[in-house]
Write a protein that holds these residues in place. Structure first.
Motif, PDB file in Angstrom:
ATOM      1  N   MET A 246      54.030  89.253  -4.212  1.00  0.00           N
ATOM      2  CA  MET A 246      54.494  90.093  -4.777  1.00  0.00           C
ATOM      3  C   MET A 246      53.994  91.179  -4.840  1.00  0.00           C
ATOM      4  O   MET A 246      52.274  91.765  -5.352  1.00  0.00           O
ATOM      5  N   LEU A 247      54.571  92.340  -4.236  1.00  0.00           N
ATOM      6  CA  LEU A 247      53.820  93.166  -4.468  1.00  0.00           C
ATOM      7  C   LEU A 247      52.949  94.268  -5.237  1.00  0.00           C
ATOM      8  O   LEU A 247      53.612  95.025  -6.732  1.00  0.00           O
ATOM      9  N   SER A 248      51.876  95.522  -5.562  1.00  0.00           N
ATOM     10  CA  SER A 248      51.696  95.629  -6.869  1.00  0.00           C
ATOM     11  C   SER A 248      52.066  97.126  -6.770  1.00  0.00           C
ATOM     12  O   SER A 248      52.813  97.609  -5.182  1.00  0.00           O
ATOM     13  N   ARG A 249      51.718  98.006  -7.416  1.00  0.00           N
ATOM     14  CA  ARG A 249      52.124  99.655  -7.639  1.00  0.00           C
ATOM     15  C   ARG A 249      51.491 100.715  -5.976  1.00  0.00           C
ATOM     16  O   ARG A 249      52.370 100.820  -6.013  1.00  0.00           O
ATOM     17  N   GLU A 250      51.180  99.846  -5.508  1.00  0.00           N
ATOM     18  CA  GLU A 250      50.640 100.242  -4.149  1.00  0.00           C
ATOM     19  C   GLU A 250      51.550 100.155  -3.428  1.00  0.00           C
ATOM     20  O   GLU A 250      52.107 100.635  -2.192  1.00  0.00           O
ATOM     21  N   GLY A 251      51.442  99.121  -3.571  1.00  0.00           N
ATOM     22  CA  GLY A 251      52.374  98.357  -2.427  1.00  0.00           C
ATOM     23  C   GLY A 251      53.871  99.015  -2.780  1.00  0.00           C
ATOM     24  O   GLY A 251      54.802  99.070  -1.270  1.00  0.00           O
ATOM     25  N   ILE A 252      54.671  99.501  -3.655  1.00  0.00           N
ATOM     26  CA  ILE A 252      55.859  99.222  -3.543  1.00  0.00           C
ATOM     27  C   ILE A 252      55.806 100.679  -3.240  1.00  0.00           C
ATOM     28  O   ILE A 252      56.477 101.373  -2.815  1.00  0.00           O
ATOM     29  N   ALA A 253      54.726 101.451  -3.531  1.00  0.00           N
ATOM     30  CA  ALA A 253      55.117 102.758  -3.215  1.00  0.00           C
ATOM     31  C   ALA A 253      54.521 103.446  -1.326  1.00  0.00           C
ATOM     32  O   ALA A 253      55.569 103.516  -0.634  1.00  0.00           O
ATOM     33  N   GLY A 254      54.192 102.503  -1.290  1.00  0.00           N
ATOM     34  CA  GLY A 254      54.004 102.247   0.585  1.00  0.00           C
ATOM     35  C   GLY A 254      55.012 101.582   1.264  1.00  0.00           C
ATOM     36  O   GLY A 254      55.824 102.596   1.779  1.00  0.00           O
ATOM     37  N   LEU A 255      55.857 100.742   0.458  1.00  0.00           N
ATOM     38  CA  LEU A 255      57.543 100.407   0.864  1.00  0.00           C
ATOM     39  C   LEU A 255      58.188 101.387   0.472  1.00  0.00           C
ATOM     40  O   LEU A 255      58.820 101.751   1.403  1.00  0.00           O
ATOM     41  N   VAL A 256      58.429 102.139  -0.350  1.00  0.00           N
ATOM     42  CA  VAL A 256      59.396 103.424  -1.035  1.00  0.00           C
ATOM     43  C   VAL A 256      59.095 104.750   0.713  1.00  0.00           C
ATOM     44  O   VAL A 256      59.928 105.052   1.096  1.00  0.00           O
ATOM     45  N   CYS A 257      57.604 104.479   0.161  1.00  0.00           N
ATOM     46  CA  CYS A 257      57.283 105.592   1.720  1.00  0.00           C
ATOM     47  C   CYS A 257      57.425 105.077   3.220  1.00  0.00           C
ATOM     48  O   CYS A 257      58.144 106.379   3.645  1.00  0.00           O
ATOM     49  N   LEU A 258      57.580 103.771   3.847  1.00  0.00           N
ATOM     50  CA  LEU A 258      58.114 103.265   4.698  1.00  0.00           C
ATOM     51  C   LEU A 258      59.580 103.761   5.143  1.00  0.00           C
ATOM     52  O   LEU A 258      60.146 104.073   6.510  1.00  0.00           O
ATOM     53  N   VAL A 259      60.343 103.550   4.403  1.00  0.00           N
ATOM     54  CA  VAL A 259      61.856 103.430   4.406  1.00  0.00           C
ATOM     55  C   VAL A 259      62.301 105.011   4.012  1.00  0.00           C
ATOM     56  O   VAL A 259      62.901 105.399   4.914  1.00  0.00           O
ATOM     57  N   GLY A 260      61.114 105.297   3.385  1.00  0.00           N
ATOM     58  CA  GLY A 260      61.797 107.349   2.913  1.00  0.00           C
ATOM     59  C   GLY A 260      61.376 107.658   4.300  1.00  0.00           C
ATOM     60  O   GLY A 260      62.124 108.234   5.205  1.00  0.00           O
ATOM     61  N   SER A 261      60.647 106.818   5.042  1.00  0.00           N
ATOM     62  CA  SER A 261      60.036 108.603   6.598  1.00  0.00           C
ATOM     63  C   SER A 261      61.537 107.733   7.738  1.00  0.00           C
ATOM     64  O   SER A 261      61.110 108.596   8.437  1.00  0.00           O
ATOM     65  N   LEU A 262      60.609 106.682   7.478  1.00  0.00           N
ATOM     66  CA  LEU A 262      61.894 105.923   8.587  1.00  0.00           C
ATOM     67  C   LEU A 262      63.397 106.243   8.648  1.00  0.00           C
ATOM     68  O   LEU A 262      63.564 107.207   9.530  1.00  0.00           O
ATOM     69  N   VAL A 263      64.017 106.795   7.365  1.00  0.00           N
ATOM     70  CA  VAL A 263      64.869 107.363   7.378  1.00  0.00           C
ATOM     71  C   VAL A 263      65.275 108.665   8.025  1.00  0.00           C
ATOM     72  O   VAL A 263      66.529 109.343   8.242  1.00  0.00           O
ATOM     73  N   LEU A 264      64.253 109.278   7.538  1.00  0.00           N
ATOM     74  CA  LEU A 264      63.954 110.909   7.571  1.00  0.00           C
ATOM     75  C   LEU A 264      63.762 110.773   9.507  1.00  0.00           C
ATOM     76  O   LEU A 264      64.047 111.687  10.008  1.00  0.00           O
ATOM     77  N   LEU A 265      62.837 110.373   9.619  1.00  0.00           N
ATOM     78  CA  LEU A 265      62.603 109.959  11.189  1.00  0.00           C
ATOM     79  C   LEU A 265      63.654 109.407  12.272  1.00  0.00           C
ATOM     80  O   LEU A 265      63.878 110.455  13.122  1.00  0.00           O
ATOM     81  N   ALA A 266      64.197 109.088  11.715  1.00  0.00           N
ATOM     82  CA  ALA A 266      65.698 108.667  12.419  1.00  0.00           C
ATOM     83  C   ALA A 266      66.925 109.906  12.024  1.00  0.00           C
ATOM     84  O   ALA A 266      67.445 110.194  13.370  1.00  0.00           O
ATOM     85  N   ALA A 267      66.891 110.131  11.225  1.00  0.00           N
ATOM     86  CA  ALA A 267      67.750 111.791  11.123  1.00  0.00           C
ATOM     87  C   ALA A 267      67.270 112.693  11.827  1.00  0.00           C
ATOM     88  O   ALA A 267      68.254 113.755  12.497  1.00  0.00           O
ATOM     89  N   THR A 268      65.706 112.733  12.263  1.00  0.00           N
ATOM     90  CA  THR A 268      65.155 114.104  13.858  1.00  0.00           C
ATOM     91  C   THR A 268      65.841 113.745  15.096  1.00  0.00           C
ATOM     92  O   THR A 268      65.421 114.427  15.448  1.00  0.00           O
ATOM     93  N   TRP A 269      66.165 112.298  15.473  1.00  0.00           N
ATOM     94  CA  TRP A 269      66.791 112.228  16.618  1.00  0.00           C
ATOM     95  C   TRP A 269      67.744 112.716  16.882  1.00  0.00           C
ATOM     96  O   TRP A 269      68.138 113.059  17.957  1.00  0.00           O
ATOM     97  N   GLY A 270      68.707 113.702  15.896  1.00  0.00           N
ATOM     98  CA  GLY A 270      70.174 114.011  15.911  1.00  0.00           C
ATOM     99  C   GLY A 270      69.442 115.962  16.310  1.00  0.00           C
ATOM    100  O   GLY A 270      70.675 116.542  16.229  1.00  0.00           O
ATOM    101  N   LEU A 271      68.161 116.252  15.981  1.00  0.00           N
ATOM    102  CA  LEU A 271      68.181 117.400  16.352  1.00  0.00           C
ATOM    103  C   LEU A 271      68.178 117.813  17.549  1.00  0.00           C
ATOM    104  O   LEU A 271      67.655 116.859  18.780  1.00  0.00           O
TER     105      LEU A 271
END
Length: 160
Positions: free
Chosen positions: A1-26
């Motif tokens: 099970m992930l600790s708080r740091e791992g969960i924060a990393g997971l949230v940041c990873l998902v968020g950055s990948l979603v936003l990264l995918a959005a930049t391909w439309g620029l």
């Protein structure tokens, strides 16, 4: 099970990948400018995704080596005043930009923020703070003005 740091990393990873995918439309680069509007966001989001993944991996690797959780009484006290002071310093920095310009306000902001976060105790520490502020200001000015070609605010009072 992930600790708080791992969960924060997971949230940041998902968020950055979603936003990264959005930049391909620029739109892509034009003939006059070698990089398009998505270039720098892709760099920042790619670095954020890589660091988030590293945080998740480090959290998983440290799973067996974790120390037992500290009791609430042993935890460090929360310092909300320091957070408010940092936000206030940043707000004053932004407000000062049009009046005294980028270079002077950045120099003063870096000194003030260092003094708020870790107050210098002697003359040598103040020299280190001043040198760090000067180097930060010069590097930021050079990068924004000469490399990124960003027009930085000149002070109405100083024209500097």
């Amino acid at each position: 099970m992930l600790s708080r740091e791992g969960i924060a990393g997971l949230v940041c990873l998902v968020g950055s990948l979603v936003l990264l995918a959005a930049t391909w439309g620029l739109p892509g680069p034009t003939l006059l400018v070698p990089v398009g509007p998505g270039f720098y966001p892709r760099i920042i989001l790619g670095i954020t995704a890589a660091l988030s993944l590293a945080l998740i991996v480090a959290d998983c690797a440290a799973r067996g080596r974790r120390a037992p959780a500290r009791r609430q009484a042993d935890a460090a006290p929360e310092n909300y005043g320091l957070v408010v002071a940092c936000f206030a310093a940043f707000g004053l920095y932004v407000a000062a930009l049009p009046w005294i310009g980028f270079r002077i306000s950045t120099f003063v902001f870096v000194i003030a923020l260092q003094a708020v976060l870790a107050p210098p105790r002697d003359r040598k520490a103040w020299i280190v703070v001043g040198t760090t502020a000067l180097a930060t200001t010069l590097v930021a000015y050079y990068l924004f003005n000469n490399y990124l070609l960003v027009l930085l605010p000149r002070g109405r009072w100083t024209d500097f």
